[in-house]
Write a protein that holds these residues in place. Structure first.
Motif, PDB file in Angstrom:
ATOM      1  N   ARG A   1       0.794  -1.219   0.000  1.00 37.45           N
ATOM      2  CA  ARG A   1       0.000   0.000   0.000  1.00 37.45           C
ATOM      3  C   ARG A   1       0.828   1.270   0.000  1.00 37.45           C
ATOM      4  O   ARG A   1       0.400   2.298  -0.453  1.00 37.45           O
ATOM      5  N   ASN A   2       2.001   1.225   0.583  1.00 40.20           N
ATOM      6  CA  ASN A   2       2.760   2.461   0.731  1.00 40.20           C
ATOM      7  C   ASN A   2       3.370   2.908  -0.583  1.00 40.20           C
ATOM      8  O   ASN A   2       3.711   2.105  -1.428  1.00 40.20           O
ATOM      9  N   THR A   3       3.508   4.212  -0.732  1.00 43.60           N
ATOM     10  CA  THR A   3       4.192   4.748  -1.891  1.00 43.60           C
ATOM     11  C   THR A   3       5.684   4.704  -1.638  1.00 43.60           C
ATOM     12  O   THR A   3       6.144   4.330  -0.572  1.00 43.60           O
ATOM     13  N   ALA A   4       6.437   5.112  -2.610  1.00 48.21           N
ATOM     14  CA  ALA A   4       7.895   4.999  -2.529  1.00 48.21           C
ATOM     15  C   ALA A   4       8.517   6.174  -1.803  1.00 48.21           C
ATOM     16  O   ALA A   4       9.517   6.730  -2.215  1.00 48.21           O
ATOM     17  N   ALA A   5       7.913   6.569  -0.681  1.00 47.00           N
ATOM     18  CA  ALA A   5       8.422   7.720   0.053  1.00 47.00           C
ATOM     19  C   ALA A   5       9.848   7.496   0.519  1.00 47.00           C
ATOM     20  O   ALA A   5      10.664   8.414   0.529  1.00 47.00           O
ATOM     21  N   ASN A   6      10.156   6.275   0.902  1.00 46.81           N
ATOM     22  CA  ASN A   6      11.484   6.011   1.439  1.00 46.81           C
ATOM     23  C   ASN A   6      12.546   5.894   0.345  1.00 46.81           C
ATOM     24  O   ASN A   6      13.732   5.876   0.630  1.00 46.81           O
ATOM     25  N   ASP A   7      12.086   5.792  -0.894  1.00 48.70           N
ATOM     26  CA  ASP A   7      13.046   5.645  -1.980  1.00 48.70           C
ATOM     27  C   ASP A   7      13.454   6.984  -2.582  1.00 48.70           C
ATOM     28  O   ASP A   7      14.276   7.029  -3.486  1.00 48.70           O
ATOM     29  N   ALA A   8      12.809   8.055  -2.133  1.00 49.27           N
ATOM     30  CA  ALA A   8      13.147   9.353  -2.716  1.00 49.27           C
ATOM     31  C   ALA A   8      14.598   9.696  -2.428  1.00 49.27           C
ATOM     32  O   ALA A   8      15.077   9.545  -1.316  1.00 49.27           O
ATOM     33  N   LEU A   9      15.273  10.164  -3.447  1.00 43.10           N
ATOM     34  CA  LEU A   9      16.670  10.518  -3.280  1.00 43.10           C
ATOM     35  C   LEU A   9      16.794  11.862  -2.598  1.00 43.10           C
ATOM     36  O   LEU A   9      15.897  12.692  -2.666  1.00 43.10           O
ATOM     37  N   PRO A  10      17.909  12.136  -1.928  1.00 42.20           N
ATOM     38  CA  PRO A  10      18.087  13.433  -1.295  1.00 42.20           C
ATOM     39  C   PRO A  10      18.006  14.545  -2.329  1.00 42.20           C
ATOM     40  O   PRO A  10      18.451  14.391  -3.465  1.00 42.20           O
ATOM     41  N   GLN A  11      17.413  15.641  -1.925  1.00 37.41           N
ATOM     42  CA  GLN A  11      17.317  16.783  -2.815  1.00 37.41           C
ATOM     43  C   GLN A  11      18.719  17.305  -3.116  1.00 37.41           C
ATOM     44  O   GLN A  11      19.517  17.542  -2.215  1.00 37.41           O
TER      45      GLN A  11
ATOM     46  N   PHE B   1       4.475   8.104  -7.753  1.00 34.22           N
ATOM     47  CA  PHE B   1       5.257   8.140  -6.523  1.00 34.22           C
ATOM     48  C   PHE B   1       5.862   6.778  -6.183  1.00 34.22           C
ATOM     49  O   PHE B   1       6.927   6.699  -5.586  1.00 34.22           O
ATOM     50  N   LEU B   2       5.166   5.683  -6.538  1.00 33.23           N
ATOM     51  CA  LEU B   2       5.701   4.362  -6.236  1.00 33.23           C
ATOM     52  C   LEU B   2       7.014   4.109  -6.970  1.00 33.23           C
ATOM     53  O   LEU B   2       7.897   3.416  -6.482  1.00 33.23           O
ATOM     54  N   LEU B   3       7.140   4.696  -8.139  1.00 31.86           N
ATOM     55  CA  LEU B   3       8.306   4.463  -8.991  1.00 31.86           C
ATOM     56  C   LEU B   3       9.326   5.584  -8.904  1.00 31.86           C
ATOM     57  O   LEU B   3      10.384   5.506  -9.535  1.00 31.86           O
ATOM     58  N   GLY B   4       9.027   6.607  -8.140  1.00 29.01           N
ATOM     59  CA  GLY B   4       9.978   7.700  -7.980  1.00 29.01           C
ATOM     60  C   GLY B   4       9.264   9.031  -7.842  1.00 29.01           C
ATOM     61  O   GLY B   4       8.415   9.382  -8.665  1.00 29.01           O
ATOM     62  N   ARG B   5       9.602   9.764  -6.794  1.00 35.08           N
ATOM     63  CA  ARG B   5       9.009  11.070  -6.556  1.00 35.08           C
ATOM     64  C   ARG B   5       9.772  12.149  -7.326  1.00 35.08           C
ATOM     65  O   ARG B   5      10.952  11.969  -7.660  1.00 35.08           O
ATOM     66  N   PRO B   6       9.114  13.293  -7.608  1.00 37.22           N
ATOM     67  CA  PRO B   6       9.838  14.413  -8.228  1.00 37.22           C
ATOM     68  C   PRO B   6      11.015  14.838  -7.354  1.00 37.22           C
ATOM     69  O   PRO B   6      10.885  14.935  -6.131  1.00 37.22           O
ATOM     70  N   ASN B   7      12.151  15.065  -8.003  1.00 37.59           N
ATOM     71  CA  ASN B   7      13.373  15.330  -7.254  1.00 37.59           C
ATOM     72  C   ASN B   7      14.262  16.238  -8.066  1.00 37.59           C
ATOM     73  O   ASN B   7      14.225  16.230  -9.292  1.00 37.59           O
ATOM     74  N   ALA B   8      15.083  17.007  -7.372  1.00 40.84           N
ATOM     75  CA  ALA B   8      16.012  17.888  -8.072  1.00 40.84           C
ATOM     76  C   ALA B   8      17.075  17.116  -8.825  1.00 40.84           C
ATOM     77  O   ALA B   8      17.722  17.650  -9.723  1.00 40.84           O
ATOM     78  N   SER B   9      17.280  15.849  -8.471  1.00 40.16           N
ATOM     79  CA  SER B   9      18.254  15.015  -9.172  1.00 40.16           C
ATOM     80  C   SER B   9      17.546  14.174 -10.226  1.00 40.16           C
ATOM     81  O   SER B   9      16.515  13.563  -9.954  1.00 40.16           O
ATOM     82  N   PRO B  10      18.103  14.114 -11.452  1.00 43.70           N
ATOM     83  CA  PRO B  10      17.480  13.263 -12.479  1.00 43.70           C
ATOM     84  C   PRO B  10      17.704  11.778 -12.243  1.00 43.70           C
ATOM     85  O   PRO B  10      17.072  10.953 -12.887  1.00 43.70           O
ATOM     86  N   ALA B  11      18.609  11.410 -11.334  1.00 35.53           N
ATOM     87  CA  ALA B  11      18.909   9.995 -11.102  1.00 35.53           C
ATOM     88  C   ALA B  11      17.715   9.298 -10.462  1.00 35.53           C
ATOM     89  O   ALA B  11      17.167   9.786  -9.475  1.00 35.53           O
ATOM     90  N   PRO B  12      17.298   8.131 -10.964  1.00 32.89           N
ATOM     91  CA  PRO B  12      16.127   7.435 -10.405  1.00 32.89           C
ATOM     92  C   PRO B  12      16.493   6.583  -9.207  1.00 32.89           C
ATOM     93  O   PRO B  12      17.663   6.334  -8.934  1.00 32.89           O
ATOM     94  N   ALA B  13      15.465   6.111  -8.493  1.00 35.01           N
ATOM     95  CA  ALA B  13      15.674   5.197  -7.365  1.00 35.01           C
ATOM     96  C   ALA B  13      16.132   3.839  -7.883  1.00 35.01           C
ATOM     97  O   ALA B  13      15.615   3.323  -8.869  1.00 35.01           O
ATOM     98  N   SER B  14      17.087   3.241  -7.195  1.00 30.31           N
ATOM     99  CA  SER B  14      17.665   1.978  -7.655  1.00 30.31           C
ATOM    100  C   SER B  14      16.747   0.789  -7.405  1.00 30.31           C
ATOM    101  O   SER B  14      16.929  -0.276  -7.988  1.00 30.31           O
TER     102      SER B  14
END
Length: 783
Positions: free
Chosen positions: A365-375, A605-618
């Protein structure tokens, strides 16, 4: 609670709970009261020493005082009502015996003792926890006054005075004690009622989520210590939303209550049962070897399936997880595994029991909040464009190819930062702008995104840029944009232009502009297809390379069966040579839906949140792979269930065809099939789909109100173009099925079982039309 003045606990269990609770409340009060009485005792002893010349019993006074202090200090350490009552009895006895010694040789002992007798009795009365303690304590206390009475002069008047004071003191103490006891009992009942109210789901009467989490932790800890196994059943009512929407919330509430009652009746003694929210329940049980948890889950599912709902029977999906051993598991992990199993049960077609299959790769159920990369901020040397005293910055959200499990692009999203680096709300950034200002900001956003992505675009990924229709059709902007792309070190083929949903450009102008952008090498996508102005006509005129589906279309379902419609929409777009993107994927359930619908690209969000870095979550490819596993497992289960459901009809049709070939009339040969619960009609057709040789209504045929098909039948129609006809004639003598398809006679989705046979010198097709729109029935898998 009772209406008597002095209500008493109704049962031994309630009495024990009340007295235990009273002990917690009485400890601090008794400690303070008895400590103060030691001070009064010291004053009494001091007055005796100062006012009476007779010898003072110092050693008795000190020893008694020391005993009283020790008893007071023992109060906080008392662990039972018996200990507390013993401390109270010892205290008043020591107090009275010490008083007996102090008033001796005073010359007028009655005057010295009477206030103490009254005060000790009245002050101690409210402190006794139980009536038994009060009576036994009073007996002990008054027994300790016997030496004092015997020491009085044989004067009837003094004895009478003392007796009157004792009667008054004891009578008043009775009122004090039972009045305070009753007050504490009423308070206890109110406290229990409030506690139960806070811990109980008001609608169903079982525990609520908060109470369950508290109790379950203790339940698991207790079983862990004794080495006993624990299992959790996560129960979800299938298609519950349809009950509320079609029949009202009253029907939904009734279904919830009935399901809760069924769970309570069939769960083993000692199980923890709770409503976790909405239509979800949990059952935490200790596994009993004679009754395996699988049997409990299946019996629970069967019991609930007997509950009626307005359009049939209630069904539930159940996910089961077991505690995996001491030290490596907790309640949160158990809930997550059961939730994952429940999800697979629902994906398999509902009305199923599924068991955990090991450690869950991702939360359901949870979104990928923990996978967001540091801004990460843009390079310090980059000059940020500004708009209304706001610095414009780019955030990037990844888009993933589902079949390739690979990053396919990143969408650039415009954000604003104030002087302190905090993000500015969109209402401030975009609010109150004229059409000309919006166009100016749109161009500025393109410059910002291209500058931010220069040299940072992941390998193999394209940059998705939003563009307003008014900017898109502006003459010459395609060349201006191509120049900006070239300055950023990119090629137009690296850019996907997302045409936003807006009414500021007509389809013809957009179509002409699209050709100009294609000539420059750009790819074109239509955003939010299905919302407002982004309609099918616009889509067919523009002929985009990609289409992003609006979130409402993604979640659209058949109103009767609850079957997702996404796959049909994707098929339509694929037949137009358009790549399909779904946005807003926030849960594994939505990702599995996209996989099953053969969606090409997913974003959310499950696959990656908007972020200042273009690098995706691994971890995203693992999530996608997990979704494919779940989809494959669900597909296998659904196909197995469908085969089981359709096989009796195919066998029955084959038997009916043999009877027809033997000369038995159609009505008699097909009678058993017509009586089937899902049979809408049975019919027989000639070799070209006409004429209709036979037709009869089945048990499931109803006339929907205001239907175009009321009263229709197969007579005069032609059916040789339908799949049920040509599939059967192609496999002559073999029963086949086709569908799901919209019934031409009832307007509902149906499955048709058919068989072509030779009767005399001509080929005859016999078929039964089955109502397959019920949520309980599994759907056949299309190619």
């Amino acid at each position: 609670m009772g209406s008597s003045v002095f209500a008493l606990p109704a049962s031994a269990a309630e009495r024990n709970r009340f007295h235990a609770r009273s002990l917690e409340h009485q400890r601090p009060l008794s400690f303070v009261t008895m400590a103060l009485s030691i001070g009064a005792y010291a004053l009494f002893a001091g007055a005796r020493a100062q006012l009476v010349a007779a010898p003072f019993p110092v050693w008795i006074t000190v020893l008694a005082g020391l005993g009283l202090v020790l008893l007071v200090l023992a109060i906080p350490r008392s662990r039972s009502t018996a200990e507390f009552g013993l401390i109270g009895a010892a205290y008043v006895v020591i107090m009275q015996l010490a008083g007996n010694a102090l008033v001796r040789d005073t010359g007028d002992p009655l005057v010295w003792m009477t206030p103490a007798v009254v005060a000790i009795t009245l002050c101690a009365a409210p402190l006794w926890l139980t009536p038994r303690h009060f009576l036994l304590g009073s007996v002990c206390y008054y027994a300790s006054t016997v030496p004092f009475v015997l020491s009085l002069p044989h004067d009837v008047a003094q004895l009478a005075i003392f007796g009157v004071w004792v009667v008054i003191a004891f009578t008043t103490a009775v009122v004090f004690h039972f009045g305070f006891y009753h007050f504490r009992y009423r308070h206890f009942k109110l406290e229990e009622a409030l506690t139960a109210l806070a811990a109980t789901d008001a609608l169903t009467g079982v525990m609520n989520r908060r109470a369950f989490l508290d109790e379950a932790a203790r339940f698991i800890a207790t079983r862990h210590k004794s080495g006993r196994a624990v299992a959790l059943l996560f129960v979800d009512i299938d298609q519950f939303k349809s009950i509320n929407e079609q029949f009202g919330h009253g029907a939904g509430d009734k279904a919830l209550q009935n399901v809760a009652d069924a769970i309570v009746q069939h769960a083993p003694e000692g199980a923890l049962i709770a409503r976790m929210g909405g239509e979800e329940f949990v059952v935490l049980v200790e596994e009993q070897p004679p009754t395996p948890i699988a049997g409990l889950a299946q019996s629970l599912r069967h019991a609930i399936a007997q509950i009626e709902r307005p359009d049939g029977f209630v069904t539930v999906s159940i996910g089961v997880a077991r505690m995996q051993g001491e030290g490596g598991d907790d309640l949160a992990a158990l809930l997550e595994r059961a939730d994952e199993a429940l999800f697979r049960a629902k994906q398999a077609g509902r009305n199923q029991v599924a068991f955990e299959r090991g450690a869950s790769l991702v939360a359901v159920r949870n979104t990928a909040a923990n996978d967001a990369l540091p801004q990460t901020v843009a390079p310090a040397t980059m000059l940020r464009p500004r708009w209304r005293d706001v610095a414009l910055v780019s955030h990037f959200q990844p888009l993933w190819s589902l079949p390739r499990e690979k990053l396919i692009g990143i969408e650039a999203l415009l954000r604003g930062e104030d002087g302190q680096g905090a993000l500015v709300p969109p209402a401030v950034l975009f609010g109150g702008l004229s059409a000309a200002e919006l166009g100016e900001l749109d161009v500025l956003a393109h410059r910002c995104h291209l500058q931010s992505a220069a040299g940072r675009l992941p390998e193999g990924a394209r940059l998705f840029l939003n563009i307003l229709p008014s900017t898109f059709i502006r003459p010459g902007y395609e060349a201006e944009l191509a120049s900006m792309v070239d300055a950023a070190g990119l090629a137009p083929g690296d850019i996907v232009l997302e045409l936003l949903e807006s009414d500021d450009a007509g389809p013809d102008a957009l179509s002409l502009a699209a050709n100009r952008y294609r000539d420059c090498g750009f790819l074109i996508a239509v955003d939010d297809f299905g919302a407002r102005y982004s309609n099918l006509d616009r889509l067919l005129r523009i002929q985009p390379d990609l289409v992003k589906l609006d979130g409402e279309l993604i979640r659209a379902r058949n109103r009767r069966s609850g079957r997702p419609l996404l796959r049909d929409l994707v098929t339509l777009l694929h037949q137009s040579d358009i790549v399909v993107v779904v946005e807003g994927v926030e849960t594994t359930e939505e990702l599995v839906l996209a996989v099953e619908a053969k969606v090409d690209i997913a974003q959310g969000f499950l696959l990656g949140r908007p972020n200042a870095s273009p690098a995706p979550a691994s971890t995203t490819p693992t999530r996608i792979d997990h979704a494919f596993d779940l989809a494959a497992e669900a597909r296998a289960v659904r196909m197995s269930r469908f085969d089981c459901a359709i096989q009796p009809w195919l066998s029955g049709l084959a038997e009916a065809s043999r009877q027809v070939q033997a000369g038995v009339p159609y009505a008699e040969s097909l009678a058993r099939l017509l009586a089937g619960r899902q049979c809408v009609r049975a019919f027989a057709l000639g070799p070209t789909g006409r004429p209709a040789l036979f037709e009869a209504r089945g048990a499931a045929r109803t006339e929907p109100p205001m239907s175009l098909h009321n009263g229709s039948d197969a007579a005069g129609g032609r059916w040789d173009h339908r799949a049920f006809f040509w599939k059967a004639t192609h496999k002559n003598g073999q029963a086949v099925y086709s569908g799901p398809m919209l019934s031409p006679l009832t307007g509902c989705l149906c499955v048709i079982a058919s068989i072509a046979i030779d009767v005399g010198n001509q080929q005859v097709l016999i078929a039964v039309e089955l109502d397959w729109a019920s949520p309980d029935l599994p759907w056949p898998e299309a190619a």
